[in-house]
Design a protein around this motif. Structure first.
Motif, short mmCIF file in Angstrom:
data_model
loop_
_atom_site.label_atom_id
_atom_site.label_comp_id
_atom_site.label_asym_id
_atom_site.label_seq_id
_atom_site.Cartn_x
_atom_site.Cartn_y
_atom_site.Cartn_z
N PHE A 119 0.82 -1.22 0.00
CA PHE A 119 0.00 0.00 0.00
C PHE A 119 0.85 1.27 0.00
N ARG A 120 2.12 1.13 0.41
CA ARG A 120 3.01 2.29 0.42
C ARG A 120 3.66 2.55 -0.94
N HIS A 121 3.43 1.67 -1.89
CA HIS A 121 4.08 1.84 -3.20
C HIS A 121 3.40 2.90 -4.04
N THR A 122 2.17 3.24 -3.65
CA THR A 122 1.44 4.28 -4.39
C THR A 122 1.57 5.60 -3.68
N SER A 123 1.95 6.64 -4.44
CA SER A 123 1.86 8.01 -3.93
C SER A 123 0.92 8.77 -4.84
N VAL A 124 -0.11 9.37 -4.25
CA VAL A 124 -1.01 10.20 -5.05
C VAL A 124 -0.47 11.63 -5.15
N ILE A 125 0.65 11.89 -4.48
CA ILE A 125 1.25 13.23 -4.46
C ILE A 125 2.32 13.39 -5.56
N SER A 126 3.07 12.31 -5.79
CA SER A 126 4.28 12.41 -6.62
C SER A 126 4.06 13.07 -7.98
N ALA A 127 2.91 12.77 -8.61
CA ALA A 127 2.68 13.27 -9.97
C ALA A 127 2.55 14.80 -10.02
N VAL A 128 2.26 15.42 -8.89
CA VAL A 128 2.14 16.88 -8.90
C VAL A 128 3.30 17.55 -8.16
N ALA A 129 4.25 16.72 -7.68
CA ALA A 129 5.41 17.27 -6.97
C ALA A 129 6.48 17.67 -7.98
N THR A 130 7.36 18.55 -7.57
CA THR A 130 8.51 18.91 -8.40
C THR A 130 9.48 17.74 -8.47
N GLY A 131 9.61 17.04 -7.35
CA GLY A 131 10.50 15.89 -7.29
C GLY A 131 10.22 15.10 -6.03
N VAL A 132 10.83 13.93 -5.95
CA VAL A 132 10.59 13.02 -4.82
C VAL A 132 11.94 12.49 -4.34
N ILE A 133 12.14 12.51 -3.02
CA ILE A 133 13.37 11.97 -2.43
C ILE A 133 12.98 11.07 -1.27
N ALA A 134 13.41 9.82 -1.30
CA ALA A 134 12.97 8.87 -0.28
C ALA A 134 14.10 7.93 0.09
N GLY A 135 14.10 7.54 1.35
CA GLY A 135 14.98 6.45 1.77
C GLY A 135 16.26 6.87 2.46
N PHE A 136 16.44 8.16 2.70
CA PHE A 136 17.71 8.63 3.26
C PHE A 136 17.56 9.24 4.65
N GLY A 137 16.49 8.90 5.35
CA GLY A 137 16.31 9.47 6.68
C GLY A 137 16.25 10.99 6.60
N PHE A 138 16.87 11.66 7.58
CA PHE A 138 16.88 13.13 7.55
C PHE A 138 17.58 13.64 6.28
N GLY A 139 18.44 12.80 5.71
CA GLY A 139 19.13 13.17 4.47
C GLY A 139 18.16 13.47 3.34
N SER A 140 16.98 12.85 3.36
CA SER A 140 15.98 13.16 2.31
C SER A 140 15.60 14.64 2.37
N TYR A 141 15.44 15.14 3.59
CA TYR A 141 15.09 16.56 3.77
C TYR A 141 16.28 17.45 3.40
N ARG A 142 17.48 17.00 3.79
CA ARG A 142 18.69 17.80 3.51
C ARG A 142 18.87 17.96 2.00
N LEU A 143 18.65 16.85 1.27
CA LEU A 143 18.79 16.91 -0.18
C LEU A 143 17.75 17.85 -0.79
N ALA A 144 16.52 17.77 -0.26
CA ALA A 144 15.45 18.65 -0.77
C ALA A 144 15.79 20.11 -0.51
N LEU A 145 16.30 20.39 0.68
CA LEU A 145 16.67 21.77 1.01
C LEU A 145 17.81 22.26 0.12
N ALA A 146 18.77 21.38 -0.12
CA ALA A 146 19.90 21.75 -0.99
C ALA A 146 19.41 22.10 -2.39
N ARG A 147 18.45 21.34 -2.87
CA ARG A 147 17.91 21.61 -4.21
C ARG A 147 17.16 22.94 -4.23
N ILE A 148 16.33 23.14 -3.21
CA ILE A 148 15.50 24.34 -3.16
C ILE A 148 16.38 25.60 -3.03
#
Ligand code: DQA
Length: 152
Positions: A119-148
């Motif tokens: 049930f976690r394989h579906t994201s209804v958000i991803s198609a309208v997001a700029t990008g998706v980062i998953a699996g890196f713990g707090f690093g997922s947020y750090r990568l997103a912030l670096a991009r932004i």
């Protein structure tokens, strides 16, 4: 974002249900860091001139209201929709308002939902997001912030 011009000075880091329990919630999956730890880590990583606000709610309506606020304020969004990821079309529509306004919205996950229950394989958000980062713990947020903020 670098690709779309200057980086927004204001970044909302929005977290959905049960993420207030970080630290004690399934530490084998989500780690032992708390939301306060995450806030401190991101504030330490944010370049000068960036206003970063980290919020969490268990309430879908509140999360939607925060996305509306991002549109009105011209803020970039780092969004961990938590379980809403998998079924909230209302949240998806609100996320689309952000990206349609030309603002970056990066969907993040601490874990890699694709390596977990089906049930976690579906994201209804991803198609309208700029990008998706998953699996890196707090690093997922750090990568997103670096991009932004234009570092990536
Ligand atoms: C999560 C993954 C979701 O499947 C789950 O419901 C969460 C957290 C993550 O950050 O890995 O609450 O979004």
């Amino acid at each position: 974002m670098t690709a779309a011009g200057s980086a927004p000075a204001r970044v909302l880091v929005l977290n959905g249900p049960n993420l207030n329990r970080l630290g004690t919630r399934e530490p084998d999956v989500y780690g032992t860091g708390t939301l306060d730890d995450l806030r401190a880590e991101l504030e330490g990583a944010a370049p000068e001139g960036t206003t970063l606000e980290l919020r969490q709610t268990n309430d879908e309506a509140e999360l939607i209201g925060w996305l509306h606020e991002a549109v009105d304020a011209g803020a970039a969004v780092i969004l961990n929709p938590a379980a809403f990821t998998h079924y909230s079309y209302a949240l998806r529509d609100a996320a689309a308002l952000v990206t349609k306004a030309g603002l970056p919205l990066i969907e993040v996950h601490l874990s890699n939902p694709h390596a977990r229950e089906e049930f976690r394989h579906t994201s209804v958000i991803s198609a309208v997001a700029t990008g998706v980062i998953a699996g890196f713990g707090f690093g997922s947020y750090r990568l997103a912030l670096a991009r932004i903020t234009g570092a990536l």
